[in-house]
Design an enzyme around this catalytic site. Structure first.
Site, mmCIF file in Angstrom:
data_model
loop_
_atom_site.group_PDB
_atom_site.id
_atom_site.type_symbol
_atom_site.label_atom_id
_atom_site.label_comp_id
_atom_site.label_asym_id
_atom_site.label_seq_id
_atom_site.Cartn_x
_atom_site.Cartn_y
_atom_site.Cartn_z
ATOM 1 N N GLU A 1 1.734 -3.106 6.971
ATOM 2 C CA GLU A 1 2.200 -4.491 7.071
ATOM 3 C C GLU A 1 3.545 -4.707 6.402
ATOM 4 O OE1 GLU A 1 -0.206 -7.634 7.281
ATOM 5 O OE2 GLU A 1 -2.098 -6.571 7.503
ATOM 6 N N ASP B 1 -9.819 20.926 -4.207
ATOM 7 C CA ASP B 1 -10.050 20.328 -2.887
ATOM 8 C C ASP B 1 -10.282 18.827 -2.986
ATOM 9 O OD1 ASP B 1 -10.042 22.757 -1.215
ATOM 10 O OD2 ASP B 1 -11.718 23.311 -2.505
ATOM 11 N N ASP C 1 -9.401 19.504 -10.428
ATOM 12 C CA ASP C 1 -10.135 19.995 -9.270
ATOM 13 C C ASP C 1 -9.107 20.273 -8.167
ATOM 14 O OD1 ASP C 1 -12.321 20.315 -7.332
ATOM 15 O OD2 ASP C 1 -11.667 18.356 -6.597
HETATM 16 N N1 RBF Z 1 -3.414 -7.433 0.440
HETATM 17 C C1 RBF Z 1 -4.344 -7.208 -0.495
HETATM 18 O O1 RBF Z 1 -5.507 -7.453 -0.263
HETATM 19 N N2 RBF Z 1 -4.019 -6.664 -1.710
HETATM 20 C C2 RBF Z 1 -2.736 -6.385 -2.042
HETATM 21 O O2 RBF Z 1 -2.501 -5.880 -3.159
HETATM 22 C C3 RBF Z 1 -1.725 -6.642 -1.077
HETATM 23 N N3 RBF Z 1 -0.424 -6.393 -1.357
HETATM 24 C C4 RBF Z 1 0.541 -6.658 -0.429
HETATM 25 C C5 RBF Z 1 1.881 -6.415 -0.723
HETATM 26 C C6 RBF Z 1 2.893 -6.691 0.207
HETATM 27 C C7 RBF Z 1 4.293 -6.401 -0.147
HETATM 28 C C8 RBF Z 1 2.539 -7.222 1.483
HETATM 29 C C9 RBF Z 1 3.593 -7.527 2.492
HETATM 30 C C10 RBF Z 1 1.216 -7.464 1.778
HETATM 31 C C11 RBF Z 1 0.198 -7.187 0.840
HETATM 32 N N4 RBF Z 1 -1.133 -7.426 1.124
HETATM 33 C C12 RBF Z 1 -2.106 -7.176 0.177
HETATM 34 C C13 RBF Z 1 -1.503 -7.742 2.499
HETATM 35 C C14 RBF Z 1 -1.767 -9.193 2.740
HETATM 36 O O3 RBF Z 1 -3.125 -9.387 2.428
HETATM 37 C C15 RBF Z 1 -1.534 -9.493 4.188
HETATM 38 O O4 RBF Z 1 -0.239 -9.137 4.575
HETATM 39 C C16 RBF Z 1 -1.775 -10.945 4.401
HETATM 40 O O5 RBF Z 1 -1.919 -11.150 5.778
HETATM 41 C C17 RBF Z 1 -0.671 -11.778 3.772
HETATM 42 O O6 RBF Z 1 -0.989 -13.133 3.813
HETATM 43 MG MG MG Z 2 1.281 -9.461 10.333
#
Ligand code: RBF
Ligand code: MG
Ligand code: ADP
Length: 392
Positions: A312, A19, A17
């Site tokens: 983050e 769009d 697809d």
């Molecule tokens: N949060 C999620 O819900 N799922 C993820 O797959 C996920 N992967 C992350 C990978 C990295 C490298 C980092 C730094 C954060 C990730 N987080 C993820 C965010 C995480 O939930 C958030 O930074 C929390 O506050 C860590 O305790």
């Molecule tokens: Mg933070």
């Protein structure tokens, strides 16, 4: 993301697809409809934008007219808004992974069709803006070339016929629900790449639901695999963002050993919305301290179910103190995986540490290491964000 159901036959043909699947059409649709509404004294509601995904121009027009109570017929509305769209065609950017997928299929001689509800001439105009696209499709089927558009299977059946193959040999890649419905009704295998975040649950009829085209695994379908993954990472066209470190969610990430230095997302909302959610890595510069390896998540953190897309970055270095307010500059050079949910906080933390190890190691590869010395990382004075790392 749902794992692909086992397949009984190998795929030989792909139907894409356009769009919302290959092109970021939604950004342009929103922009055009918004400016039309403003001219007509109405206010655009971004929460309603998803209702237009995967619709024919006629259906989309009728939704907009009804939702905003505009005093036009569908025909009048289309005649006013169509020229506004035509001006924007070359502003539709390829979605993450689109160029990579198209090139891969072409290089490996996989016959690939383009099948869209848009009229054929619009499809041609849109793809002419992207080098190498037109030549990559063995056929193009527009909504005006069949009796009924998606969700009817006509477009896909026509594409298969023109490629001299049978539906069961075809793999459809689609972002919208009408498109997925059409692909299944045609008797084809379907991968859904929903454009609308957090709506993946609606795509249960698809054979597989993925987060972005970066997550297509052709080998799952008997097609040649991508060979551009290196040590668990996928090189991307680097992008660069910066800003002062601000207070995040205060989830006590630090206590978990994973502090993330949040940046004000509104500074670069365009760049962030252009990139798919997921786990990325690269380099982080703090003007008064130095340059460090970095791994980061972009998105809605399914485990915490954020309402906003956040950025983050976790700097892979032990700092003696916090650095709130300091200028942080990021060069994002590679992709690791899509965001996931986890059964427990421990398993989330374990996975983030694994991401850290992957990033730590990969950043020593010359292809990633070289960005540590980019002007963007070295010059502490530059403000704002660019997508090419050049000096503003
Ligand atoms: N949060 C999620 O819900 N799922 C993820 O797959 C996920 N992967 C992350 C990978 C990295 C490298 C980092 C730094 C954060 C990730 N987080 C993820 C965010 C995480 O939930 C958030 O930074 C929390 O506050 C860590 O305790
Ligand atoms: Mg933070
Ligand atoms: P917040 O919710 O405010 O983001 P965190 O618990 O995630 O709180 O802590 C993030 C803060 O910790 C950063 O803003 C920064 O000042 C500090 N910090 C210390 N070490 C690091 C690191 N290695 N990576 C990122 N931030 C760090």
């Amino acid at each position: 993301m749902a794992a692909p159901k086992p397949i009984s036959r190998l795929i030989s043909h792909v139907i894409l697809d356009l769009d919302g699947t290959l092109l970021n059409t939604d950004a342009v649709v929103s922009k055009v409809v918004k400016s039309f509404l403003v001219k007509n004294g109405k206010t655009w509601d971004s929460k309603k934008a998803h209702k237009l995904v995967g619709k024919t121009p006629y259906e989309a027009a009728s939704i907009v007219l009804e939702d905003y109570g505009l005093p036009y017929s569908i025909e009048e509305f289309l005649s006013m808004i169509t020229p506004m769209f035509s001006e924007q065609w070359c502003n539709m950017k390829p979605l993450p992974g689109a160029n990579r997928l198209i090139k891969h299929l072409r290089r490996n001689g996989v016959p690939t069709a383009l099948a869209s509800n848009s009229p054929r001439s619009n499809i041609e105009a849109k793809i002419s803006c992207h080098q190498g696209w037109k030549e990559s499709f063995s056929t193009i089927v527009g909504g005006d070339e069949v009796q009924k558009g998606k969700p009817s299977p006509d477009i896909f059946l026509e594409a298969a016929e023109r490629m001299n193959t049978t539906p069961s040999n075809c793999l459809v890649i689609e972002d919208s629900l009408p498109g997925v419905t059409a692909g299944k009704a045609a008797g084809m295998h379907v991968i859904a790449v929903p454009s609308v975040p957090k709506k993946t649950g609606e795509f249960s009829t698809a054979d597989e639901v993925i987060n972005s085209l970066l997550d297509v695994r052709p080998e799952n379908w008997g097609l040649p695999p991508f060979n551009d993954w290196i040590e668990g990472t996928l090189p991307i066209e680097p992008w660069f963002i910066s800003g002062p470190v601000i207070k995040g969610f205060g989830r006590g990430s630090k206590v978990l050993g994973i502090p993330t230095a949040n940046l004000p997302a509104e500074n670069f909302s365009d760049v962030v919305s252009e990139h798919t959610s997921g786990v990325y890595f690269g380099w982080a510069a703090l003007s008064t301290r130095g340059i460090y390896k970095m791994v980061m998540s972009i998105g809605w953190n399914p485990y915490f179910d954020n309402t906003e897309k956040t950025v983050e970055p976790w700097l892979l270095h032990d700092f003696a103190e916090d650095f709130y307010g300091e200028e942080l500059r990021l060069a994002i050079v590679g992709y690791i995986r899509h965001e996931a949910n986890f059964p427990s906080l421990e398993s989330l933390i374990e996975r983030i540490h694994e991401d850290g190890r992957i990033a730590e190691k990969a950043l020593d590869l010359p292809m990633y290491a070289k960005y540590k010395d980019s002007p963007y990382m070295r010059n502490p004075l530059q403000q704002g964000s660019t997508t090419d790392g050049s000096q503003a």
